[in-house]
Design a protein around this motif. Structure first.
Motif, PDB file in Angstrom:
ATOM      1  N   MET A  33     -13.939 -16.018  48.110  1.00 40.49           N
ATOM      2  CA  MET A  33     -13.633 -17.451  48.248  1.00 40.49           C
ATOM      3  C   MET A  33     -13.669 -17.898  49.702  1.00 40.49           C
ATOM      4  SD  MET A  33     -13.162 -18.798  45.323  1.00 40.49           S
ATOM      5  CE  MET A  33     -12.422 -20.356  45.864  1.00 40.49           C
ATOM      6  N   MET A  64     -16.477  -9.976  42.783  1.00 39.11           N
ATOM      7  CA  MET A  64     -17.095 -11.296  42.928  1.00 39.11           C
ATOM      8  C   MET A  64     -18.257 -11.280  43.928  1.00 39.11           C
ATOM      9  SD  MET A  64     -15.521 -12.901  40.652  1.00 39.11           S
ATOM     10  CE  MET A  64     -16.078 -14.590  40.885  1.00 39.11           C
ATOM     11  N   ARG A  68     -21.915 -15.798  41.623  1.00 41.22           N
ATOM     12  CA  ARG A  68     -22.784 -16.872  42.110  1.00 41.22           C
ATOM     13  C   ARG A  68     -22.470 -17.214  43.572  1.00 41.22           C
ATOM     14  NH1 ARG A  68     -23.221 -21.442  37.713  1.00 41.22           N
ATOM     15  NH2 ARG A  68     -23.721 -19.582  36.503  1.00 41.22           N
ATOM     16  N   ARG A 107     -19.397  -9.691  30.128  1.00 38.93           N
ATOM     17  CA  ARG A 107     -19.228 -10.922  29.370  1.00 38.93           C
ATOM     18  C   ARG A 107     -18.865 -10.547  27.940  1.00 38.93           C
ATOM     19  NH1 ARG A 107     -23.859 -15.674  28.690  1.00 38.93           N
ATOM     20  NH2 ARG A 107     -22.942 -16.562  26.819  1.00 38.93           N
ATOM     21  N   ASP A 116     -15.757 -15.085  27.740  1.00 35.99           N
ATOM     22  CA  ASP A 116     -14.852 -14.651  28.802  1.00 35.99           C
ATOM     23  C   ASP A 116     -15.671 -13.782  29.747  1.00 35.99           C
ATOM     24  OD1 ASP A 116     -12.588 -14.247  30.334  1.00 35.99           O
ATOM     25  OD2 ASP A 116     -11.311 -13.807  28.606  1.00 35.99           O
ATOM     26  N   LEU A 117     -15.276 -13.746  31.011  1.00 34.63           N
ATOM     27  CA  LEU A 117     -16.059 -13.092  32.054  1.00 34.63           C
ATOM     28  C   LEU A 117     -15.157 -12.273  32.969  1.00 34.63           C
ATOM     29  CD1 LEU A 117     -18.113 -16.262  33.159  1.00 34.63           C
ATOM     30  CD2 LEU A 117     -18.954 -14.421  31.690  1.00 34.63           C
ATOM     31  N   HIS A 145      -6.457 -13.474  38.306  1.00 33.71           N
ATOM     32  CA  HIS A 145      -6.874 -13.667  36.915  1.00 33.71           C
ATOM     33  C   HIS A 145      -6.731 -12.319  36.210  1.00 33.71           C
ATOM     34  CE1 HIS A 145      -9.556 -17.079  38.632  1.00 33.71           C
ATOM     35  NE2 HIS A 145      -8.337 -17.504  38.395  1.00 33.71           N
ATOM     36  N   LYS A 147      -6.553  -9.283  33.589  1.00 37.70           N
ATOM     37  CA  LYS A 147      -7.419  -8.930  32.462  1.00 37.70           C
ATOM     38  C   LYS A 147      -6.708  -7.937  31.552  1.00 37.70           C
ATOM     39  CE  LYS A 147     -10.850 -11.004  34.679  1.00 37.70           C
ATOM     40  NZ  LYS A 147     -11.495 -12.235  34.263  1.00 37.70           N
ATOM     41  N   GLU A 160      -9.708  -9.993  27.753  1.00 36.50           N
ATOM     42  CA  GLU A 160      -9.164 -11.340  27.761  1.00 36.50           C
ATOM     43  C   GLU A 160      -8.572 -11.634  29.150  1.00 36.50           C
ATOM     44  OE1 GLU A 160      -5.962 -12.311  24.896  1.00 36.50           O
ATOM     45  OE2 GLU A 160      -7.608 -12.952  23.600  1.00 36.50           O
ATOM     46  N   THR A 161      -8.830 -12.847  29.656  1.00 38.39           N
ATOM     47  CA  THR A 161      -8.335 -13.230  30.982  1.00 38.39           C
ATOM     48  C   THR A 161      -7.111 -14.128  30.886  1.00 38.39           C
ATOM     49  OG1 THR A 161     -10.595 -13.159  31.816  1.00 38.39           O
ATOM     50  CG2 THR A 161      -8.995 -14.351  33.159  1.00 38.39           C
ATOM     51  N   TYR A 162      -6.157 -13.925  31.775  1.00 35.70           N
ATOM     52  CA  TYR A 162      -4.960 -14.774  31.886  1.00 35.70           C
ATOM     53  C   TYR A 162      -4.849 -15.275  33.322  1.00 35.70           C
ATOM     54  CZ  TYR A 162      -3.792 -12.939  27.366  1.00 35.70           C
ATOM     55  OH  TYR A 162      -3.858 -12.614  26.039  1.00 35.70           O
ATOM     56  N   MET A 163      -4.662 -16.590  33.499  1.00 37.36           N
ATOM     57  CA  MET A 163      -4.599 -17.159  34.843  1.00 37.36           C
ATOM     58  C   MET A 163      -3.202 -17.022  35.458  1.00 37.36           C
ATOM     59  SD  MET A 163      -7.004 -20.541  34.566  1.00 37.36           S
ATOM     60  CE  MET A 163      -6.700 -20.934  36.288  1.00 37.36           C
ATOM     61  N   GLU A 166      -2.922 -17.096  39.464  1.00 37.59           N
ATOM     62  CA  GLU A 166      -3.302 -18.405  39.994  1.00 37.59           C
ATOM     63  C   GLU A 166      -2.276 -19.472  39.611  1.00 37.59           C
ATOM     64  OE1 GLU A 166      -7.337 -19.731  39.378  1.00 37.59           O
ATOM     65  OE2 GLU A 166      -6.947 -21.608  40.451  1.00 37.59           O
TER      66      GLU A 166
END
Lengths: 295, 295
Positions: A33, A64, A68, A107, A116-117, A145, A147, A160-163, A166
């Motif tokens: 980031m 990451m 992208r 994915r 989910d990613l 995030h 997992k 499965e992702t949980y925020m 964040e």
């Protein structure tokens, strides 16, 4: 070889011996980031350039860094995914110190077909797989995030992702709840109270407001708001994990221990895993890639 | 009389006729969060000074204006609370234009003894009570901190707060999800998809991440992220409301209609209430206060 897990907020590097033993490790708060495309090579040089100069290599990177906004975008591999499936998705890049291999993320789709990613946790999962008895297991990989990863045989079956991380940061930095808090230290009793409330059911957007009302009526000290919020958020997340068999948790020690405590308080079996498990996974991928990486 | 609902982010004023009819209304984005203690009187002067000069008054105020950061702190009244209980908690303040009466908020406890608080919605509830058939009813009062209020006979029996509006703002302004969004307009199809996902169960911190993954894989346009998130959050909130009898919803038209749609989509009966219902409640309180206010 050199293993690098380059995440959203942090980059960690390991210098590995032939037998997989960690010879040295480094970490930096220079997540994707905060890094532009032309800064990846200079940061790598500062972290692992000396290791390369002494003949170590090649570099295997996950996280990451392959997204992208990363150094080189590497397409996701679909679940279920085996070690070989993931190795086949690796992409190569060259830099001043030679070759570097970037591992793909994964994915999957949930029951309703929502995608989910993940990026980076595939390497943690592959490393964990080597430590666990064969069969199946559930991993909990806490973070910005978090997992929950389901292993079946030698495959990452789904996740499965949980925020959670964040959401905690958002609430502490920008919400009306954060304004009532004094500091970010986690008060243990308040954390346990938050986990307890979450584990008795109820909905999060209502329970979060309880941090404000309890503080306003004097039930919760300003020093305890952070712990209570953390307990509520982590408590909701771990309530989605199975009670048995044991869930394996891998994270830096403070975060890992918070999750182990939350799992225990909500009646779940849990076991800690090595925090360097991503390095082990990257080494397994390097071996699977075999001659291509060695060439 | 003049009725004022001074909330966290907005202040609304009504000039009322003897029979309760609204003669004029004004609103300003000058909520308590953005106002210091010595700015209340000047803002009131700009909003209602001319009405006072023409002989209207006294002023009845509800909302965060009576909170710790408000003009005058007025202690909470405990639930269950009748019209007379709330009227008895009113406090008086004087300013350049004469007398002003500030209405108390309410306090209740949920099943686990965690306190909940509101300020302003007690007046909306008292206004709604006058419009509804006698007996009981559930009100849904959407906003930054939405309230579900249970009326029983002539009392506010209890209520529950949801941080729906604040969570939406946090996610759009500060989260990784907001960075993917293009604008804040609510795309109707995306809103419906979000409500649908929420109403089929599952946990919010996981489902929120779906806005990111759906956008990354091209399933959700950047223009639709706001609508999808709004649908998820409102969908989770309304899932806590009873399916029958009808829930009464009071809010500004756009927000009210979003809630009515979400209630309908999740199989619940819902009816709209007048947005000026707080003014009606303040008038009922003024009458209950009787000679004291008229003196």
């Amino acid at each position: 070889m050199i293993a690098v897990d380059w995440g959203t907020s942090r980059v960690r590097a390991w210098r590995l011996a032939e037998d997989g033993r960690v010879r040295e490790r480094r970490a930096l708060d220079a997540g994707v980031m905060a890094v532009s495309r032309d800064e990846f090579a200079p940061i790598l040089e500062s972290m692992v350039g000396a290791w390369c100069a002494e003949g170590d290599g090649p570099l295997f990177l996950c996280g990451m860094v392959g997204g992208r906004q990363g150094w080189l975008e590497v397409p996701y591999v679909s679940c279920p995914a085996s070690l070989d499936d993931i190795a086949a998705g690796i992409r190569e890049i060259t830099w001043a110190r030679g070759r570097a291999f970037i591992v793909p993320g994964l994915r999957c789709q949930d029951r309703e077909g929502v995608p989910d990613l993940l990026r980076g946790e595939e390497s943690q999962a592959l490393g964990a797989m080597a430590l666990l008895p064969p069969g199946g297991a559930t991993l909990c990989l806490p973070g910005t995030h978090s997992k929950h990863v389901l292993l079946e045989g030698d495959c990452v079956e789904r996740f499965e992702t949980y925020m959670t991380g964040e959401c905690f940061a958002l609430l502490m930095e920008h919400s009306i709840l954060g304004r009532l808090a004094n500091g970010r230290d986690i008060d243990e009793a308040a954390f346990e109270a938050g986990v307890g409330r979450a584990s008795r059911g109820g909905v999060l957007p209502h329970q979060l407001f309880g941090a404000r009302t309890r503080a306003l009526v004097g039930e919760l000290a300003p020093e305890s708001v952070a712990g209570y919020l953390s307990g509520l958020l982590i408590g909701h997340e771990v309530s989605q994990l199975p009670a048995e068999p044991a869930v394996y948790v891998a994270a830096e020690p403070a975060l890992r221990d918070a999750y182990l405590k939350a799992l225990d308080l909500s009646g779940r079996k849990a076991r800690p895993l090595d925090a360097d498990v991503a390095a082990m996974g990257l080494q397994r991928l390097a071996r699977s890639l075999g001659t291509r990486a060695a060439a």
